[in-house]
Design a protein around this motif. Structure first.
Motif, mmCIF file in Angstrom:
data_model
loop_
_atom_site.group_PDB
_atom_site.id
_atom_site.type_symbol
_atom_site.label_atom_id
_atom_site.label_comp_id
_atom_site.label_asym_id
_atom_site.label_seq_id
_atom_site.Cartn_x
_atom_site.Cartn_y
_atom_site.Cartn_z
ATOM 1 N N SER A 1 20.115 52.346 58.193
ATOM 2 C CA SER A 1 21.108 52.439 57.168
ATOM 3 C C SER A 1 20.783 51.119 56.430
ATOM 4 O O SER A 1 20.539 49.987 56.863
ATOM 5 C CB SER A 1 22.474 52.414 57.830
ATOM 6 N N CYS A 2 21.143 51.235 55.050
ATOM 7 C CA CYS A 2 21.126 49.975 54.314
ATOM 8 C C CYS A 2 22.601 49.387 54.232
ATOM 9 O O CYS A 2 22.756 48.465 53.179
ATOM 10 C CB CYS A 2 20.612 50.455 52.919
ATOM 11 N N ASP A 3 23.351 49.818 54.777
ATOM 12 C CA ASP A 3 24.793 49.348 54.944
ATOM 13 C C ASP A 3 24.844 48.585 56.146
ATOM 14 O O ASP A 3 24.660 49.155 57.391
ATOM 15 C CB ASP A 3 25.780 50.420 54.872
ATOM 16 N N LEU A 4 25.168 47.478 56.107
ATOM 17 C CA LEU A 4 25.416 46.380 57.321
ATOM 18 C C LEU A 4 26.601 45.911 57.263
ATOM 19 O O LEU A 4 26.896 45.059 56.543
ATOM 20 C CB LEU A 4 24.171 45.370 56.888
ATOM 21 N N ALA A 5 27.476 46.255 58.437
ATOM 22 C CA ALA A 5 28.803 45.476 58.520
ATOM 23 C C ALA A 5 28.575 44.173 59.090
ATOM 24 O O ALA A 5 27.542 43.613 59.894
ATOM 25 C CB ALA A 5 29.581 46.298 59.356
ATOM 26 N N VAL A 6 29.466 43.290 58.292
ATOM 27 C CA VAL A 6 29.673 41.764 58.787
ATOM 28 C C VAL A 6 30.915 41.752 59.654
ATOM 29 O O VAL A 6 31.878 42.567 59.259
ATOM 30 C CB VAL A 6 29.721 40.704 57.528
ATOM 31 N N ASP A 7 31.054 40.862 60.262
ATOM 32 C CA ASP A 7 32.285 40.844 61.316
ATOM 33 C C ASP A 7 33.344 39.918 60.774
ATOM 34 O O ASP A 7 34.306 40.085 61.323
ATOM 35 C CB ASP A 7 31.790 39.951 62.586
ATOM 36 N N ARG A 8 33.362 39.551 59.553
ATOM 37 C CA ARG A 8 34.596 38.997 58.829
ATOM 38 C C ARG A 8 34.558 39.728 57.384
ATOM 39 O O ARG A 8 33.668 40.216 57.069
ATOM 40 C CB ARG A 8 34.295 37.419 58.898
ATOM 41 N N ASN A 9 36.015 39.531 56.930
ATOM 42 C CA ASN A 9 35.764 40.018 55.589
ATOM 43 C C ASN A 9 35.531 38.937 54.558
ATOM 44 O O ASN A 9 35.728 37.864 54.809
ATOM 45 C CB ASN A 9 37.525 40.548 55.363
ATOM 46 N N ILE A 10 34.877 39.489 53.380
ATOM 47 C CA ILE A 10 34.463 38.704 52.282
ATOM 48 C C ILE A 10 35.236 38.727 51.204
ATOM 49 O O ILE A 10 35.612 40.107 50.757
ATOM 50 C CB ILE A 10 32.916 39.002 52.042
ATOM 51 N N ASN A 11 35.464 37.697 50.348
ATOM 52 C CA ASN A 11 36.444 37.734 49.279
ATOM 53 C C ASN A 11 35.388 38.438 48.090
ATOM 54 O O ASN A 11 34.387 37.690 47.804
ATOM 55 C CB ASN A 11 36.844 36.471 49.079
#
Length: 99
Positions: free
Chosen positions: A30-40
């Protein structure tokens, strides 16, 4: 239950298992990559995303989706999907990462 016509993979050793898994998941990246923290979202453009040593441009090669998903776009996505083991690194400045 099984699906009629579904492929069957025989793996009698680690090399065969590895090859079977690669054939199952290869090309499905997938070209969607989850990061483990929220980004502003207001500071997402200040982030740096690098794939296999190549920096990507915000808005052209990647974007933030929601609060914690980096979406690789366009040709960069095609490139990532064609890689066997893409190495993705994302860094954001202080204050951009929120809880």
């Amino acid at each position: 239950t099984t699906s009629p016509g579904a492929p069957y993979f025989q793996a009698d050793n680690p090399a065969q298992l590895s090859a079977a898994l690669e054939s199952i998941v290869g090309g499905v990246a997938s070209c969607d990559l989850a990061v483990d923290r929220n980004i502003n979202p207001a500071q997402a453009a200040q982030g740096i995303v690098i794939v296999n040593g190549v920096p990507l441009a915000y808005g052209t090669d990647w974007e933030l989706v929601g609060d914690n998903v980096i979406r690789i776009l366009g040709q960069a996505c095609v490139n990532v999907r064609g890689m066997t083991d893409p190495q993705v690194q994302a860094t954001f400045p202080c204050g951009a990462v929120v809880d």
